[in-house]
Design an enzyme around this catalytic site. Structure first.
Site, mmCIF file in Angstrom:
data_model
loop_
_atom_site.group_PDB
_atom_site.id
_atom_site.type_symbol
_atom_site.label_atom_id
_atom_site.label_comp_id
_atom_site.label_asym_id
_atom_site.label_seq_id
_atom_site.Cartn_x
_atom_site.Cartn_y
_atom_site.Cartn_z
ATOM 1 N N SER A 142 25.721 63.913 -1.836
ATOM 2 C CA SER A 142 25.435 64.010 -0.240
ATOM 3 C C SER A 142 23.884 63.757 -0.248
ATOM 4 C CB SER A 142 25.350 65.674 0.047
ATOM 5 O OG SER A 142 24.528 65.810 1.439
ATOM 6 N N TYR A 155 23.373 74.158 -2.426
ATOM 7 C CA TYR A 155 24.241 73.275 -2.083
ATOM 8 C C TYR A 155 23.587 72.145 -2.334
ATOM 9 C CZ TYR A 155 26.345 69.631 0.767
ATOM 10 O OH TYR A 155 27.087 68.493 1.319
#
Length: 278
Positions: A142, A155
């Site tokens: 990401s 995350y």
């Protein structure tokens, strides 16, 4: 190119919805046979019905390395081999008011799914590929793993770790003609952001989701939103022969977000007046 993956077998983890679903559909459209590995049985089975006999569902919690190993074995037995391992499954973790309010209660689960799942998928797929002529491994990170920022720290850490792992695995597995590459999506509207705010009241969650989406748009040089299909195109590129000399690559699919801040939007220039002729 047409039928770019004809004859190839792929596993796509987290393939039932969002980016994973788009990747499954793209791989099948290009001629691959695909194992849809996910915990969302109903969505996965609906996708497999839509894709036809070239796809099959396998219940897989990637946070459990034995299930990952079993899914790789299933793909090999069902379709006769494994050419592409797309480690796409991921979860966001809970959004908190600030890091000081984060009790880190979901650290183990986020790391198990996002990082251990990628490492296990790479390891078990590569064990087969190393003795059968190589293959392609595509890991999903990401832009949160590239750019620092506030919120969802676990995350972000998991996605940054995927990038470092991908590069390290690419170096070690190159001797077996196994390519390991990484995609870093950004500004892709999926359910992941909403899921991270699921513990909040509905009204607050919706308001914060809209604010985050607006911020993403402001930070993105390209004006249009990205789509899961945009990410699937990158996953197809890494899976096929066009990327045969690429390994250890991290490709942001983010509308230019990681490249830098956009210039202030300006209206398009008016067309020039025609030059008079005598």
């Amino acid at each position: 190119m047409v039928n770019e993956l004809t004859g190839k077998v792929a596993v796509v983890t987290g393939g039932a919805s969002g980016i994973g679903r788009a990747i499954v559909e793209r791989y099948v459209a290009e001629g691959a046979r695909v194992v849809v590995a996910d915990v969302e049985r109903e969505r996965a089975e609906e996708l497999v019905r839509a894709c036809g006999p070239a796809s099959v569902f396998r219940y897989t919690d990637v946070g459990d390395i034995e299930q990952v190993a079993s899914t790789v074995e299933f793909a090999i037995e069902r379709f006769g081999g494994l050419d592409v391992m797309c480690n796409n499954a991921g979860i966001p973790g809970r959004m908190h008011k600030s890091f000081l309010h984060d009790d880190l209660a979901d650290f183990g689960r986020v790391m198990a799914v996002n990082l251990l799942g990628v490492m296990a998928g790479t390891r078990y797929a590569a064990s087969f590929m190393a003795e059968h002529g190589g293959g392609s491994i595509v890991n999903m990170s990401s832009i949160g793993g590239i750019q620092a920022g506030g919120g969802v720290m676990t995350y972000r850490a998991s996605k940054a770790a995927i990038i470092q792992f991908t590069k390290s695995a690419a170096i070690e597995l190159a001797q077996y003609d196994i390519r390991v590459n990484c995609i870093a999506p950004g500004s892709i509207p999926t359910a992941l952001l909403t899921t991270s705010m699921s513990a909040m009241a509905d009204e607050r969650s919706e308001r914060l989701t809209r604010a985050v989406r607006a911020s993403m748009q402001t930070d993105r040089p390209l004006e249009r939103d990205g789509t899961p299909e945009d990410v699937a195109e990158a996953a197809l590129y890494f899976a096929g022969d066009r990327s045969r000399y690429l390994t250890g690559t991290v490709l942001p699919v983010d509308g230019g977000t990681t490249a830098g801040k956009p210039l202030r939007r300006k209206p398009a220039p008016a067309p020039a007046a025609p030059t008079p002729t005598s």
